[in-house]
Write a protein that holds these residues in place. Structure first.
Motif, PDB file in Angstrom:
ATOM      1  N   ASN A  72     -18.498   0.678  -0.264  1.00 57.73           N
ATOM      2  CA  ASN A  72     -17.784   0.484  -1.513  1.00 57.73           C
ATOM      3  C   ASN A  72     -16.299   0.663  -1.240  1.00 57.73           C
ATOM      4  O   ASN A  72     -15.896   1.588  -0.519  1.00 57.73           O
ATOM      5  CB  ASN A  72     -18.228   1.504  -2.564  1.00 57.73           C
ATOM      6  N   ILE A  73     -15.468  -0.199  -1.801  1.00 56.15           N
ATOM      7  CA  ILE A  73     -14.023  -0.021  -1.691  1.00 56.15           C
ATOM      8  C   ILE A  73     -13.616   0.990  -2.755  1.00 56.15           C
ATOM      9  O   ILE A  73     -13.652   0.718  -3.943  1.00 56.15           O
ATOM     10  CB  ILE A  73     -13.281  -1.357  -1.855  1.00 56.15           C
ATOM     11  N   ASN A  74     -13.269   2.169  -2.283  1.00 50.62           N
ATOM     12  CA  ASN A  74     -13.014   3.303  -3.168  1.00 50.62           C
ATOM     13  C   ASN A  74     -11.705   3.152  -3.920  1.00 50.62           C
ATOM     14  O   ASN A  74     -11.597   3.411  -5.111  1.00 50.62           O
ATOM     15  CB  ASN A  74     -12.998   4.583  -2.326  1.00 50.62           C
ATOM     16  N   GLY A  75     -10.657   2.744  -3.200  1.00 51.05           N
ATOM     17  CA  GLY A  75      -9.345   2.588  -3.793  1.00 51.05           C
ATOM     18  C   GLY A  75      -8.447   1.802  -2.867  1.00 51.05           C
ATOM     19  O   GLY A  75      -8.822   1.469  -1.736  1.00 51.05           O
ATOM     20  N   LEU A  76      -7.261   1.493  -3.338  1.00 52.77           N
ATOM     21  CA  LEU A  76      -6.271   0.786  -2.539  1.00 52.77           C
ATOM     22  C   LEU A  76      -5.017   1.628  -2.399  1.00 52.77           C
ATOM     23  O   LEU A  76      -4.642   2.361  -3.316  1.00 52.77           O
ATOM     24  CB  LEU A  76      -5.917  -0.561  -3.181  1.00 52.77           C
ATOM     25  N   LEU A  77      -4.376   1.513  -1.245  1.00 52.27           N
ATOM     26  CA  LEU A  77      -3.103   2.174  -0.989  1.00 52.27           C
ATOM     27  C   LEU A  77      -1.993   1.183  -1.294  1.00 52.27           C
ATOM     28  O   LEU A  77      -2.036   0.036  -0.850  1.00 52.27           O
ATOM     29  CB  LEU A  77      -3.002   2.611   0.475  1.00 52.27           C
ATOM     30  N   CYS A  78      -0.980   1.613  -2.011  1.00 52.79           N
ATOM     31  CA  CYS A  78       0.050   0.677  -2.455  1.00 52.79           C
ATOM     32  C   CYS A  78       0.782   0.028  -1.286  1.00 52.79           C
ATOM     33  O   CYS A  78       0.932   0.607  -0.214  1.00 52.79           O
ATOM     34  CB  CYS A  78       1.043   1.376  -3.367  1.00 52.79           C
ATOM     35  N   ASP A  79       1.217  -1.179  -1.512  1.00 49.53           N
ATOM     36  CA  ASP A  79       2.066  -1.914  -0.573  1.00 49.53           C
ATOM     37  C   ASP A  79       3.496  -1.763  -1.059  1.00 49.53           C
ATOM     38  O   ASP A  79       3.897  -2.398  -2.036  1.00 49.53           O
ATOM     39  CB  ASP A  79       1.633  -3.385  -0.540  1.00 49.53           C
ATOM     40  N   SER A  80       4.257  -0.891  -0.401  1.00 52.09           N
ATOM     41  CA  SER A  80       5.624  -0.612  -0.878  1.00 52.09           C
ATOM     42  C   SER A  80       6.562  -0.291   0.284  1.00 52.09           C
ATOM     43  O   SER A  80       7.346   0.643   0.225  1.00 52.09           O
ATOM     44  CB  SER A  80       5.615   0.560  -1.866  1.00 52.09           C
TER      45      SER A  80
END
Length: 277
Positions: free
Chosen positions: A54-62
């Protein structure tokens, strides 16, 4: 407790192979970086599930110096462009059926303020994060604010900083993240940081003092685990370390990257499961 691992830490390893490796090592969850235009997110979600992940979350692209991705940018036009881009990242979290987007309020790699003082930059960041809350609520996604050490970002560096941000935004969909690697640099008392953020901490990133696998540096993880148990933490534990080598913003460390990260992933998960059993 959900145990996850950050896919970006495998450097240039193709994402399909990363999914296969971490699934084979016993992970049920994975976190990806929200590089919006790099993936077909529906296909990525399907591929992850084919690997029992499962894809738990995403890390921002910044990443700095892309000013249009900087929520604390001095230029109001750039700030709005960053808000719009972060809204697209929230949409990606929704597509992959994730739970959160990790938000770094000032671009990663930007180690200097742009305003007259830190408070001015913080004000811009807080205003930008507040503009994301309606969409986050609509999609039932948590915006998780991450403090990063002073050498990698300039305004939210420690538990006091992140507590200030979440209190100022004051929204149920805005929570906090603690990362043991960054804490080792910035916190006076790592255990106290967890107690301070007990009502807000949503995600904990694990890496050792040298940003290698858990147990390969000098952090006293027993104190951290004790603090997490003391506050009843049972949410998202994410393994985010790097193979040894230069350049803190690039996980690719040469031909040994995949082998080293596979080893770290396995031994660190074993330790975490033992500590929290």
């Amino acid at each position: 407790m959900r145990y996850s691992i950050c896919s970006w830490t495998f450097g240039n390893t193709p994402i399909e192979k990363v999914f296969n490796i971490v699934s084979a090592k016993g992970y049920k969850h994975i976190d990806l970086q929200a590089k919006v235009d790099d993936y077909n997110w529906q296909e990525i979600n399907h591929l992850a599930r084919e690997n029992s992940l499962n894809i738990n979350g995403l890390l921002c692209d910044s990443g700095w110096p892309e000013e249009e991705k900087d929520l604390a940018n001095k230029n109001i036009v750039n700030r709005q462009k960053a808000v719009d881009y972060f809204k697209r990242q929230v949409e990606c979290v929704k597509v992959v059926e994730g739970n959160y987007l990790v938000v770094v309020p000032s671009a990663v790699g930007k180690f200097h303020t742009m305003g007259g003082n830190k408070s001015e930059d913080l004000k811009w960041a807080i205003e930008s994060v507040a503009k994301l809350t309606d969409m986050a609520k609509e999609h039932d996604i948590t915006l998780v604010i991450e403090p990063i050490n002073r050498y990698e970002s300039c305004i939210v560096n420690n538990s006091d900083d992140v507590l200030h941000v979440v209190k100022e935004v004051n929204h149920p969909n805005v929570k906090a993240l603690l990362d043991t690697y960054h804490m080792n640099i910035e916190e006076v008392d790592m255990e106290e940081a967890f107690l301070k953020l007990k009502d807000w901490v949503e995600v904990v990133h694990f890496a050792d003092s040298n940003r290698r696998g858990v147990g390969r540096g000098h952090i006293n993880f027993q104190k951290i685990v004790h603090a997490m148990k003391k506050i009843g933490f049972d949410k998202n534990v994410v393994f985010e370390c790097l193979a040894p080598g230069p350049h803190p913003f690039n996980a690719e460390k040469g031909e040994e990257t995949e082998r080293i990260m596979s080893m770290y992933a396995e031994e660190s998960l074993d330790k975490l499961k033992t500590w929290f059993s």
